[in-house]
Design a protein around this motif. Structure first.
Motif, short mmCIF file in Angstrom:
data_model
loop_
_atom_site.label_atom_id
_atom_site.label_comp_id
_atom_site.label_asym_id
_atom_site.label_seq_id
_atom_site.Cartn_x
_atom_site.Cartn_y
_atom_site.Cartn_z
N LEU A 155 49.36 33.66 39.02
CA LEU A 155 50.15 33.21 38.18
C LEU A 155 50.56 34.32 36.74
CD1 LEU A 155 47.38 30.43 36.89
CD2 LEU A 155 49.66 30.31 37.63
N ARG A 156 50.03 35.38 37.01
CA ARG A 156 50.61 36.50 36.30
C ARG A 156 51.51 37.14 36.83
NH1 ARG A 156 44.82 37.89 35.53
NH2 ARG A 156 45.06 39.60 36.87
N ASP A 157 51.83 37.01 38.21
CA ASP A 157 52.97 37.54 38.76
C ASP A 157 52.76 39.15 38.94
OD1 ASP A 157 55.47 37.49 40.37
OD2 ASP A 157 56.71 37.16 38.62
N GLU A 158 51.60 39.33 39.20
CA GLU A 158 51.30 40.72 39.45
C GLU A 158 52.08 41.28 40.52
OE1 GLU A 158 49.00 42.66 37.90
OE2 GLU A 158 47.63 41.19 36.77
N ALA A 159 52.35 42.81 40.67
CA ALA A 159 53.05 43.15 41.54
C ALA A 159 52.32 43.95 42.63
CB ALA A 159 54.24 44.43 41.08
N GLN A 160 50.94 44.20 42.28
CA GLN A 160 50.20 44.82 43.21
C GLN A 160 48.90 44.08 43.02
OE1 GLN A 160 49.25 48.15 44.75
NE2 GLN A 160 51.48 48.36 45.21
N TRP A 161 48.26 43.81 44.20
CA TRP A 161 46.76 43.24 44.08
C TRP A 161 45.65 44.04 44.84
CZ3 TRP A 161 44.80 41.77 39.79
CH2 TRP A 161 43.87 40.92 39.78
N GLY A 162 44.73 43.73 45.17
CA GLY A 162 43.51 44.28 45.79
C GLY A 162 42.44 43.43 46.32
N VAL A 163 41.36 44.11 46.99
CA VAL A 163 40.12 43.79 47.29
C VAL A 163 39.10 44.93 47.08
CG1 VAL A 163 38.77 43.24 49.43
CG2 VAL A 163 41.25 42.36 49.28
N THR A 164 38.04 44.38 46.53
CA THR A 164 37.18 45.43 46.14
C THR A 164 35.74 44.93 46.73
OG1 THR A 164 38.01 45.55 43.76
CG2 THR A 164 35.98 46.45 44.02
#
Ligand code: COA
Length: 559
Positions: free
Chosen positions: A91-100
């Motif tokens: 929804l925020r249109d993040e360019a990068q995301w990840g897993v922790t």
């Protein structure tokens, strides 16, 4: 190490981790997170060196994490907390995301960090991101975290405490409600993608509350919010700057409250104007004497009509002057076999099961009997049950590394299965190998499948690289100096196999079993299908996953 996977269900990520960790030589058992006392019991029985929680919907009991290292896979970047991590990132249109990967403690998602992995976001549904980018990052982060365990135990390494952000609650329907009078196509799609496969965006269509899924941009325009028409089995709705095609709906308060093609879920939509169908589900292209057949059915489910349409496209491809046909499936799934939702929705699920399996068998037969060119199944995405055997109908099976196969049927209420598996499986694994695979009921990674001889090649993990390799190899096969010889050998082999036992005999025997599954006294298949389609929560962990509950299970004495 002995690792206990504590999970809400054996979903795609858990299966992939299972496959990777088994490949790395760990001893694995699975317990579904159903009840605190049962979880504690599982820990006592299995005495794991570590507990891994790939997919949880509630906190791990304190009695467990106080005494044992429990690592939680969170599909969010470091500091992100809460159950709708990926939804919000879309929804925020993040360019990068990840897993922790973090250690379980009293506060949810706030424990010290063991490992993390990042990825660029892609414009795709939540479930597609989860099955691809999130899963790859999770594998990488989990393997990294496990490698740190010896140093942690020896006191040489400590996980990193980071300032945790606020614990965000489950995303509310209002936060992704579509404002049809204001939202442009990109915004509408972002909202829809953030909720697909589950729970779907809540909306109203023709006066009925619906949840929307399977959305794509559609080339049309009209008054914002207007239903412009129906296209194929979907509905087209105008946005402020274009339109979207909604392929699937769920109507929670209707008699069939599960996901269905839009026109089936909302028969009133049949009165809408007819628009050109999206032509993206089945697509054919050609290059260097090779035909490529893409088929991207929603969730990999192939109902009777889908099988017939694919068979027609396949027969059409056979009229082209090519030397090989590559079956590419879809990006997320190759195929998951019969469409269990459509079967559940039918007036007679038994009759529809029968029609569907006949249509699957016809398709497989057309591929097996192709004697004038080579056939290749190139699996970009996972395949399960009949969908896995559809792949084996081809002469060559090439699989992207990271794909998970479930080449068995018994998890669906002891279904016997068809798709000529009694011919296709023993010809690759032998009778004993075929029996073992079918009974094991476990997922299989591409590398393990290659070692077994179930597939012919395990190719690049990256999607673009995989496609590139498939095209290069297919063209090379089609133009190899021994092409004619290969084709002759294939014809001779098929003739010999047919003489030994005709395909029709395999089909008749398999279908005799299936007839009992569909129409017989034992209703296990119907019960299992209902539970699958209605997503009935698990009330126990299946025995083939919970090794610690096997009769005779003992923690090794030297432990
Ligand atoms: N028919 C209808 N829907 C199907 C389906 C099928 N054959 N196979 C998968 N799906 C749907 C699931 O219901 C789920 O729906 P959602 O988007 O509403 O969440 C979605 O596809 C993803 O499936 P899921 O089970 O979450 O995927 P997975 O990767 O975790 O597991 C399988 C893969 C193959 C193990 C599992 O999907 C399965 O057992 N499918 C049924 C296979 C089968 O028995 N086919 C019929 C016999 S040929």
């Amino acid at each position: 190490m002995r690792l206990l996977l504590l999970t809400h269900s054996f979903n795609s990520l858990t299966q992939r981790l299972y496959v990777e960790l088994a490949e790395a030589g760990h001893e694995l058992s699975v317990e579904f997170d159903i009840n605190d006392a049962v979880t504690r019991e599982a820990v006592e029985l299995f005495r794991p060196h570590l507990i891994l929680a790939p997919y949880l919907r509630r906190p791990i009991p304190e009695a467990v994490w106080r005494h044992q290292v429990c690592l939680v896979v969170h599909p969010g970047v470091v500091g992100d907390r809460g159950p709708s991590a990926l939804d919000r990132a879309i929804l925020r249109d993040e360019a990068q995301w990840g897993v922790t990967v973090l250690q379980a403690e009293a506060e949810l998602d706030a424990g010290p960090v063991w490992a993390q992995a990042a990825f660029p976001m892609r414009r795709a549904t939540k479930s597609s991101l989860y099955r691809n980018e999130v899963t790859e990052a999770a594998v990488q982060a989990v393997l990294e975290a496990l490698a740190r365990l010896p140093d942690y135990r020896a006191g040489r390494w400590r996980p990193r405490r980071v300032p945790a952000g606020p614990l965000l609650p489950l995303l509310s329907p209002a936060e992704r409600a579509i404002d049809w009078s204001r939202d442009d196509t990109a915004t509408v799609l972002r909202k829809l993608y953030s909720a697909d496969g589950s729970p779907g965006v809540e909306d109203r269509l023709l006066g009925h509350p619906c949840r929307l899924f399977d959305a794509h941009p559609y080339d049309a325009s009209g008054c914002p919010g207007e239903l412009l028409g129906r296209a194929g089995q979907g509905i087209v709705r105008a946005t402020v700057d274009g339109a979207v095609h909604i392929g699937h709906l769920r109507r929670p308060d209707a008699p069939l409250p599960f996901k269905l093609p839009a026109l089936l879920a909302l028969p009133e939509a049949a009165g809408l104007a007819e628009l050109p169908a999206r032509d993206a589900t089945i697509r054919y292209e050609e290059a260097q004497g090779v035909g490529y057949l893409h088929f991207d059915f929603y969730n990999g489910a192939m109902g009777s009509a889908a099988c017939q349409a694919l068979q027609a496209a396949y027969e059409q491809a056979r009229t082209r002057p090519t030397r090989a046909i590559v079956l590419l499936g879809g990006q997320d799934f190759f195929s998951n076999g019969m469409d269990l939702n459509l079967i559940e929705a039918a007036d007679s699920p038994a009759d529809e099961s029968w029609r569907n399996i006949e249509a699957m068998d016809d398709l497989c037969q057309a591929i097996i009997e192709t004697d004038d060119r080579l056939t290749i199944a190139a699996l970009r995405g996972n395949a399960g049950a009949g969908g896995a055997f559809l792949a084996l109908a081809a002469d060559f099976v090439w699989v992207r590394e990271g794909v998970v196969l479930n080449p068995h049927y018994r998890n669906m209420g002891n279904l016997y299965g068809s798709e000529y598996w009694t011919y296709l499986l023993p010809r690759r694994l032998g009778e004993e190998g075929a029996r073992r695979l079918m009974q094991g009921r476990l997922p299989l990674g591409a590398r393990a499948a290659l070692r077994l001889g179930l597939i012919d090649a395990c190719l690049a993990r990256d999607h673009a690289e995989f496609l590139h390799e498939v095209r290069r190899r297919a063209a090379a096969l089609a133009h190899a100096p021994d092409y004619a010889l290969r084709l002759q050998r294939k014809q001779a082999q098929r003739a010999a196999d047919e003489a030994r036992k005709p395909l029709a005999a395999h089909r008749a025997e398999e279908l005799a079993h299936m007839q009992r599954n569909f129409y017989g006294f034992d209703v296990s298949y119907h019960v299992a299908r209902q539970r699958f389609v209605h997503k009935t929560p698990h009330s126990w962990t299946p025995r083939h996953l919970a090794r610690h509950r096997e009769i005779g299970w003992q923690v090794p004495a030297d432990d």
